[in-house]
Design an enzyme around this catalytic site. Structure first.
Site, PDB file in Angstrom:
ATOM      1  N   GLU A 233       0.826  -1.231   0.000  1.00 17.32           N
ATOM      2  CA  GLU A 233       0.000   0.000   0.000  1.00 17.32           C
ATOM      3  C   GLU A 233       0.849   1.266   0.000  1.00 17.32           C
ATOM      4  OE1 GLU A 233      -3.051  -0.250   3.052  1.00 17.32           O
ATOM      5  OE2 GLU A 233      -4.074  -1.827   1.913  1.00 17.32           O
TER       6      GLU A 233
ATOM      7  N   GLU B 245      -5.570  -8.406  -0.446  1.00 18.17           N
ATOM      8  CA  GLU B 245      -6.291  -8.075   0.796  1.00 18.17           C
ATOM      9  C   GLU B 245      -7.728  -7.777   0.416  1.00 18.17           C
ATOM     10  OE1 GLU B 245      -4.781  -5.237   3.668  1.00 18.17           O
ATOM     11  OE2 GLU B 245      -2.724  -5.692   3.068  1.00 18.17           O
TER      12      GLU B 245
HETATM   13  O1  AHR Z   1      -5.262  -5.900   6.934  1.00 20.80           O
HETATM   14  C1  AHR Z   1      -5.112  -4.781   7.756  1.00 20.80           C
HETATM   15  C2  AHR Z   1      -4.371  -3.646   7.072  1.00 20.80           C
HETATM   16  O2  AHR Z   1      -5.181  -3.147   6.025  1.00 20.80           O
HETATM   17  C3  AHR Z   1      -3.081  -3.985   6.393  1.00 20.80           C
HETATM   18  O3  AHR Z   1      -1.993  -3.937   7.249  1.00 20.80           O
HETATM   19  C4  AHR Z   1      -2.950  -2.909   5.361  1.00 20.80           C
HETATM   20  O4  AHR Z   1      -2.214  -3.336   4.240  1.00 20.80           O
HETATM   21  C5  AHR Z   1      -4.377  -2.533   5.033  1.00 20.80           C
HETATM   22  O5  AHR Z   1      -4.584  -1.184   5.064  1.00 20.80           O
END
Ligand code: AHR
Length: 497
Positions: A170, A291
């Site tokens: 990210e 994610e």
């Molecule tokens: O999954 C929780 C967080 O969400 C992770 O660390 C990050 O990559 C995202 O913003």
């Protein structure tokens, strides 16, 4: 007239890669410490990992585990996590303490216990390109050079041969340690990927795409990063989380979440096609949606309980049946993009926005979202997703545009000759639907996860409040047309042959 889905096994969209059912373990809250790893627990194995957690993960059929972050990776120093001397350090990402007790070798051991591959992330925020190729040497080389030999000294003779490597996390987000512009990130990601592949040409690397469609830099970030990294990267990473977007927590609106997910993936697919055209290239880059999940913050679970502590609860969502329904629709969306989505990780695996919740020193509970993941991954992994035609009605939502009353995904298993059908009833009433196949088929199994009350949960006190069941098949006849009944909020996985 009943809604219909027209199914043709020759209308193949793409293979549903098993890696689409991957997950994610971050050094965050109680995911690692007091989650998968709890050496004092009565069920801990000889290396401190909970055997009951390992057994629960087995039924999720998770082929790949992204590790060690997440935001955590942007402060991560992998060299602190190997060998006999481990430093305890501050983790700035989550304001926690990191003992480094669980490091690369311990996590690789855990992944082997659950039958998963590790998808390793390198720190491109505060660490160097040199460090990025050295970790590949440590993990993947037989015996050449200092780092591979150090791994052997640490007791691991054979290299791990991790195939997938994330180039940071990210990097577009201002919350990230060491956020970068697309140009800065594009340069470091290209250079890191280049030398990592010099060390091990067999690895696949994943570049950070936008971390959410709501980010102001979306989708320009993705275009620019792809333009810079195009020749060296194999996947673009996409992240998306969903919650209620209306103050009154309108269920119909929440049930439309997957429409935003679908649009996000399609927009980035167009962005990728644009860059490909500019480059006059035939190279295919795929998406790693590494994610995704439902993530609610309205219950206060996003707040750090106490600064600079190890393994305290953070981001612990207690999921209800509505969340399971949305998770099923998100999985359906990933399957319906099988041409481009070749990897995905539900975030995360244990305790932190996770299907498995553990009690320190005690039991565990399989949350509602556990079951659709388990049912769908088991049935769909490795099959061919099909394009279908349907006459399913849509309804208007405030946040996500028009959403279907029944989500569906269909695939075909050419080895077994089976058709796999996922149906998710989001209409908030009982529904009947007709499936029309390209040949006579018989229903051979029907797994259903259903609950009239969308706010029912599985809890530590009542862990089996809602579990899936197998329906008795009354009609064993072979027909081209089959009618399926769907109860309120029903998630069904049907197999026909
Ligand atoms: O999954 C929780 C967080 O969400 C992770 O660390 C990050 O990559 C995202 O913003």
């Amino acid at each position: 007239m009943k809604p219909r889905i027209i199914i043709d096994k020759n209308a193949v969209l793409g293979k549903v890669e098993p890696e689409v059912f991957g997950s994610f373990v971050e050094h965050l809250g109680r995911c690692v410490y007091n989650g998968i790893y709890e050496p004092d627990h009565p069920l801990a194995d000889e290396r401190g990992f909970r055997k009951d957690v390992i057994a629960a993960i087995a039924d999720l059929h998770v082929p790949v585990l992204r590790y060690p972050g997440g935001n955590f990776v942007s402060g991560y120093d992998w060299k602190d996590t190997i060998g006999p001397n481990r430093r305890t350090v501050l983790d700035l990402a989550w304001k926690a303490l990191e003992s480094n007790e669980v490091g690369i070798d311990e996590f690789a051991y855990f992944a082997e216990q659950v039958g998963s591959e590790v998808m390793m992330a390198v720190n491109l925020a505060t660490d160097t390109i040199k460090s990025a190729h050295e970790i590949v040497e440590y993990c993947n080389l037989e015996d050449k050079g200092y780092w591979a030999n150090l791994r052997k000294e640490h007791g691991r003779e054979k290299p791990y041969k991790f195939r997938y490597w994330c180039l940071g996390n990210e990097m577009d987000g201002p919350w990230q340690i060491g956020t970068k512009t697309a140009e800065e990130y594009g340069i470091i990601a290209t250079e890191a990927a280049k030398v990592m592949k010099w060390v091990d040409p067999s690895i696949k690397v994943i570049a950070c795409g936008s971390s959410a469609s709501a980010n102001p830099t979306f989708p320009m970030w993705d275009r620019e990063v792809l333009e810079k990294c195009f020749d060296v990267v194999d996947y673009l990473s996409l992240h998306h989380y969903f919650t209620y977007l209306t103050p009154e927590h309108d269920l119909g609106d929440f049930y439309g979440s997957a429409m935003t997910f679908d649009h996000y993936i399609s927009t980035l697919q167009s962005t990728l096609e644009y860059v490909k055209a500019v480059k006059r290239s035939k190279k295919q880059i795929y998406f790693a949606v590494d994610e995704w999940n439902v993530w609610h913050a309205f219950d206060g679970s996003n707040k750090v309980v106490k600064d600079w502590e190890l393994g305290l609860p953070l981001l612990e969502n207690h999921y209800d049946f509505a969340d399971a329904v949305v998770v099923a629709t998100l999985l359906s969306t990933l399957i319906n993009h099988a041409d481009i989505v070749k990897m995905a990780c539900f975030a995360q695996l244990v305790n932190v926005i996770a299907p498995i919740l553990t009690e320190k020193g005690g039991c565990l509970v399989k949350q509602t979202i556990y079951y659709p993941i388990s049912m769908i991954s088991k049935a769909f992994a490795g099959t061919d997703a099909l394009r279908t035609f349907s006459s399913i009605k849509k309804y208007e939502t405030k946040s996500h545009g028009a959403a279907p009353e029944i989500y569906n995904s269909v695939s075909y298993n050419k080895e077994t000759g089976e058709y796999i059908v996922l149906l998710v009833n989001t209409s908030q009433e009982n529904k009947d639907i007709e499936l029309i196949f390209d040949q006579d088929v018989e229903l051979i199994s029907s797994d259903v996860y259903q609950c009239d009350d969308p706010h029912q949960k599985n809890t530590l006190e009542n862990p089996f409040a809602i579990i899936p069941s197998k329906e008795t098949i009354e009609d064993k006849s072979k027909n081209r047309t089959h009618s399926v009944e769907l109860g309120l909020n029903a998630i069904k996985v049907l197999i026909f042959k």
